[in-house]
Design a protein around this motif. Structure first.
Motif, PDB file in Angstrom:
ATOM      1  N   GLN A 106      -2.027  -1.206   2.132  1.00 26.68           N
ATOM      2  CA  GLN A 106      -1.783   0.166   2.570  1.00 26.68           C
ATOM      3  C   GLN A 106      -0.586   0.769   1.847  1.00 26.68           C
ATOM      4  O   GLN A 106      -0.607   1.940   1.458  1.00 26.68           O
ATOM      5  CB  GLN A 106      -1.566   0.191   4.083  1.00 26.68           C
ATOM      6  CG  GLN A 106      -2.779  -0.268   4.870  1.00 26.68           C
ATOM      7  CD  GLN A 106      -2.506  -0.383   6.356  1.00 26.68           C
ATOM      8  OE1 GLN A 106      -1.774   0.422   6.925  1.00 26.68           O
ATOM      9  NE2 GLN A 106      -3.089  -1.378   7.002  1.00 26.68           N
ATOM     10  N   ILE A 107       0.439  -0.030   1.625  1.00 23.47           N
ATOM     11  CA  ILE A 107       1.618   0.453   0.900  1.00 23.47           C
ATOM     12  C   ILE A 107       1.252   0.800  -0.537  1.00 23.47           C
ATOM     13  O   ILE A 107       1.640   1.855  -1.061  1.00 23.47           O
ATOM     14  CB  ILE A 107       2.743  -0.602   0.939  1.00 23.47           C
ATOM     15  CG1 ILE A 107       3.320  -0.703   2.357  1.00 23.47           C
ATOM     16  CG2 ILE A 107       3.856  -0.251  -0.059  1.00 23.47           C
ATOM     17  CD1 ILE A 107       4.282  -1.852   2.537  1.00 23.47           C
ATOM     18  N   ARG A 108       0.482  -0.071  -1.198  1.00 24.68           N
ATOM     19  CA  ARG A 108       0.075   0.198  -2.579  1.00 24.68           C
ATOM     20  C   ARG A 108      -0.781   1.469  -2.644  1.00 24.68           C
ATOM     21  O   ARG A 108      -0.661   2.263  -3.579  1.00 24.68           O
ATOM     22  CB  ARG A 108      -0.703  -0.993  -3.158  1.00 24.68           C
ATOM     23  CG  ARG A 108       0.152  -2.183  -3.510  1.00 24.68           C
ATOM     24  CD  ARG A 108      -0.565  -3.136  -4.447  1.00 24.68           C
ATOM     25  NE  ARG A 108      -1.721  -3.758  -3.830  1.00 24.68           N
ATOM     26  CZ  ARG A 108      -1.682  -4.823  -3.041  1.00 24.68           C
ATOM     27  NH1 ARG A 108      -0.512  -5.376  -2.751  1.00 24.68           N
ATOM     28  NH2 ARG A 108      -2.782  -5.340  -2.541  1.00 24.68           N
ATOM     29  N   TYR A 109      -1.635   1.639  -1.639  1.00 25.49           N
ATOM     30  CA  TYR A 109      -2.471   2.844  -1.614  1.00 25.49           C
ATOM     31  C   TYR A 109      -1.601   4.095  -1.538  1.00 25.49           C
ATOM     32  O   TYR A 109      -1.772   5.047  -2.320  1.00 25.49           O
ATOM     33  CB  TYR A 109      -3.427   2.794  -0.425  1.00 25.49           C
ATOM     34  CG  TYR A 109      -4.192   4.086  -0.224  1.00 25.49           C
ATOM     35  CD1 TYR A 109      -5.325   4.365  -0.986  1.00 25.49           C
ATOM     36  CD2 TYR A 109      -3.763   5.042   0.701  1.00 25.49           C
ATOM     37  CE1 TYR A 109      -6.020   5.553  -0.824  1.00 25.49           C
ATOM     38  CE2 TYR A 109      -4.464   6.232   0.869  1.00 25.49           C
ATOM     39  CZ  TYR A 109      -5.573   6.481   0.108  1.00 25.49           C
ATOM     40  OH  TYR A 109      -6.259   7.664   0.267  1.00 25.49           O
ATOM     41  N   HIS A 110      -0.686   4.124  -0.610  1.00 19.54           N
ATOM     42  CA  HIS A 110       0.144   5.319  -0.423  1.00 19.54           C
ATOM     43  C   HIS A 110       1.076   5.562  -1.613  1.00 19.54           C
ATOM     44  O   HIS A 110       1.384   6.718  -1.932  1.00 19.54           O
ATOM     45  CB  HIS A 110       0.947   5.203   0.870  1.00 19.54           C
ATOM     46  CG  HIS A 110       0.119   5.338   2.111  1.00 19.54           C
ATOM     47  ND1 HIS A 110      -0.579   6.496   2.411  1.00 19.54           N
ATOM     48  CD2 HIS A 110      -0.158   4.469   3.118  1.00 19.54           C
ATOM     49  CE1 HIS A 110      -1.234   6.333   3.546  1.00 19.54           C
ATOM     50  NE2 HIS A 110      -0.999   5.120   3.994  1.00 19.54           N
ATOM     51  N   GLN A 111       1.499   4.493  -2.271  1.00 13.85           N
ATOM     52  CA  GLN A 111       2.345   4.659  -3.455  1.00 13.85           C
ATOM     53  C   GLN A 111       1.589   5.347  -4.582  1.00 13.85           C
ATOM     54  O   GLN A 111       2.175   6.089  -5.373  1.00 13.85           O
ATOM     55  CB  GLN A 111       2.860   3.292  -3.929  1.00 13.85           C
ATOM     56  CG  GLN A 111       3.962   2.708  -3.054  1.00 13.85           C
ATOM     57  CD  GLN A 111       4.370   1.308  -3.500  1.00 13.85           C
ATOM     58  OE1 GLN A 111       3.585   0.585  -4.135  1.00 13.85           O
ATOM     59  NE2 GLN A 111       5.582   0.912  -3.174  1.00 13.85           N
ATOM     60  N   GLY A 112       0.277   5.106  -4.662  1.00 15.21           N
ATOM     61  CA  GLY A 112      -0.510   5.675  -5.754  1.00 15.21           C
ATOM     62  C   GLY A 112      -1.254   6.943  -5.397  1.00 15.21           C
ATOM     63  O   GLY A 112      -1.963   7.492  -6.246  1.00 15.21           O
ATOM     64  N   TYR A 113      -1.086   7.402  -4.145  1.00 18.87           N
ATOM     65  CA  TYR A 113      -1.854   8.560  -3.700  1.00 18.87           C
ATOM     66  C   TYR A 113      -0.923   9.747  -3.493  1.00 18.87           C
ATOM     67  O   TYR A 113       0.104   9.634  -2.826  1.00 18.87           O
ATOM     68  CB  TYR A 113      -2.591   8.250  -2.391  1.00 18.87           C
ATOM     69  CG  TYR A 113      -3.669   9.260  -2.074  1.00 18.87           C
ATOM     70  CD1 TYR A 113      -4.955   9.117  -2.588  1.00 18.87           C
ATOM     71  CD2 TYR A 113      -3.405  10.370  -1.277  1.00 18.87           C
ATOM     72  CE1 TYR A 113      -5.946  10.038  -2.320  1.00 18.87           C
ATOM     73  CE2 TYR A 113      -4.392  11.309  -0.989  1.00 18.87           C
ATOM     74  CZ  TYR A 113      -5.664  11.133  -1.511  1.00 18.87           C
ATOM     75  OH  TYR A 113      -6.632  12.055  -1.255  1.00 18.87           O
ATOM     76  N   THR A 114      -1.310  10.900  -4.051  1.00 21.12           N
ATOM     77  CA  THR A 114      -0.514  12.113  -3.923  1.00 21.12           C
ATOM     78  C   THR A 114      -1.091  12.984  -2.823  1.00 21.12           C
ATOM     79  O   THR A 114      -2.082  13.691  -3.028  1.00 21.12           O
ATOM     80  CB  THR A 114      -0.490  12.897  -5.246  1.00 21.12           C
ATOM     81  OG1 THR A 114      -0.013  12.050  -6.299  1.00 21.12           O
ATOM     82  CG2 THR A 114       0.409  14.126  -5.131  1.00 21.12           C
ATOM     83  N   ALA A 115      -0.475  12.924  -1.647  1.00 19.10           N
ATOM     84  CA  ALA A 115      -0.922  13.744  -0.513  1.00 19.10           C
ATOM     85  C   ALA A 115      -0.118  15.040  -0.501  1.00 19.10           C
ATOM     86  O   ALA A 115       0.672  15.309   0.408  1.00 19.10           O
ATOM     87  CB  ALA A 115      -0.756  12.982   0.794  1.00 19.10           C
ATOM     88  N   ALA A 116      -0.336  15.854  -1.532  1.00 23.02           N
ATOM     89  CA  ALA A 116       0.423  17.095  -1.689  1.00 23.02           C
ATOM     90  C   ALA A 116      -0.331  18.022  -2.624  1.00 23.02           C
ATOM     91  O   ALA A 116      -1.211  17.592  -3.384  1.00 23.02           O
ATOM     92  CB  ALA A 116       1.819  16.805  -2.248  1.00 23.02           C
ATOM     93  N   ASP A 117       0.022  19.301  -2.583  1.00 26.50           N
ATOM     94  CA  ASP A 117      -0.572  20.245  -3.523  1.00 26.50           C
ATOM     95  C   ASP A 117      -0.274  19.798  -4.952  1.00 26.50           C
ATOM     96  O   ASP A 117       0.793  19.239  -5.236  1.00 26.50           O
ATOM     97  CB  ASP A 117       0.016  21.650  -3.303  1.00 26.50           C
ATOM     98  CG  ASP A 117      -0.466  22.285  -2.009  1.00 26.50           C
ATOM     99  OD1 ASP A 117      -1.418  21.750  -1.403  1.00 26.50           O
ATOM    100  OD2 ASP A 117       0.119  23.311  -1.612  1.00 26.50           O
ATOM    101  N   GLY A 118      -1.219  20.042  -5.834  1.00 28.96           N
ATOM    102  CA  GLY A 118      -1.041  19.650  -7.224  1.00 28.96           C
ATOM    103  C   GLY A 118      -1.526  18.245  -7.521  1.00 28.96           C
ATOM    104  O   GLY A 118      -1.386  17.772  -8.657  1.00 28.96           O
TER     105      GLY A 118
END
Length: 219
Positions: free
Chosen positions: A130-142
């Protein structure tokens, strides 16, 4: 009319929640009463998916393709023929936010690529995954993520781009690349919200479940 397109293959355990969320989005007051048609494309279903869909005020098409790209293409064509000006795509293992359609339309672009939030992490995906997923995922505009579970496109841009191709996976990526090539304006936005499953038994080889499984194997 606005069309919501949901392909499904043996989704009896998740369809109820998916359709209830889609119906809430379709009745949002800020749509000012515009008609919204929800279409479920039942692709090679051998479970109770068809019976579940029949309990809701939605449309359905039954096909035997076992191909998500073909399911989306057939569904999109059906909605366009019924007069859809905008097609919003999601997945049967996902739940759209109540203001999902409003958020897509208010961006004022030819297409919208939204983000997804993973819910109820599969027991096989431990905290390190889960940590690796969130590190590589941009949950933001752009961001630059492309998800069939959170994708919207105008009828005109969809036709100009040539529509979905009959691909077993990445049909969403293919469409967005074609939209880029034909000069469509695309919003890469975090505003339209969709919650999706973290299940590892993917319905489409190479889909989101396989991505999560590969992420787990990295560790």
């Amino acid at each position: 009319m606005i069309g919501i397109l949901i392909p499904a293959h043996n989704e009896e355990s998740l369809l109820d929640e998916c359709l209830q969320a889609a119906l809430r989005a379709a009745s949002h007051e800020m749509l000012a009463g515009e008609s919204v048609e929800i279409l479920v494309v039942l692709d090679s279903c051998t479970d109770r998916s068809a019976q579940i869909v029949a309990q809701y005020p939605v449309q359905s098409l039954a096909i035997d393709a076992r191909n998500v790209g073909q399911a989306r293409a057939i569904g999109a064509r059906h909605l366009l023929e019924r007069g859809a000006r905008w097609i919003s795509c999601s997945d049967a293992d996902s739940c759209v936010a109540e203001d999902w359609l409003v958020a897509q339309l208010e961006l004022g672009t030819d297409a919208v690529c939204g983000t997804v939030t993973v819910r109820d992490w599969d027991a096989a995906l431990d905290e390190s995954v889960q940590i690796r997923y969130h590190q590589g995922y941009t949950a933001a505009d752009g961001h630059r993520h492309i998800h069939g579970a959170n994708l919207g496109v105008s009828a005109e841009a969809y036709e100009r781009a040539g529509g979905f191709e009959a691909l077993a996976c990445d049909e969403d990526v293919q469409l967005v690349r074609q939209l880029e090539r034909c000069g469509a304006t695309i919003a890469w936005s975090h505003r339209p919200q969709v919650v999706t499953s973290s299940r590892l038994d993917s319905r489409a080889q190479g889909g989101f479940g396989d991505f999560l499984r590969n992420l787990a194997q990295v560790g």
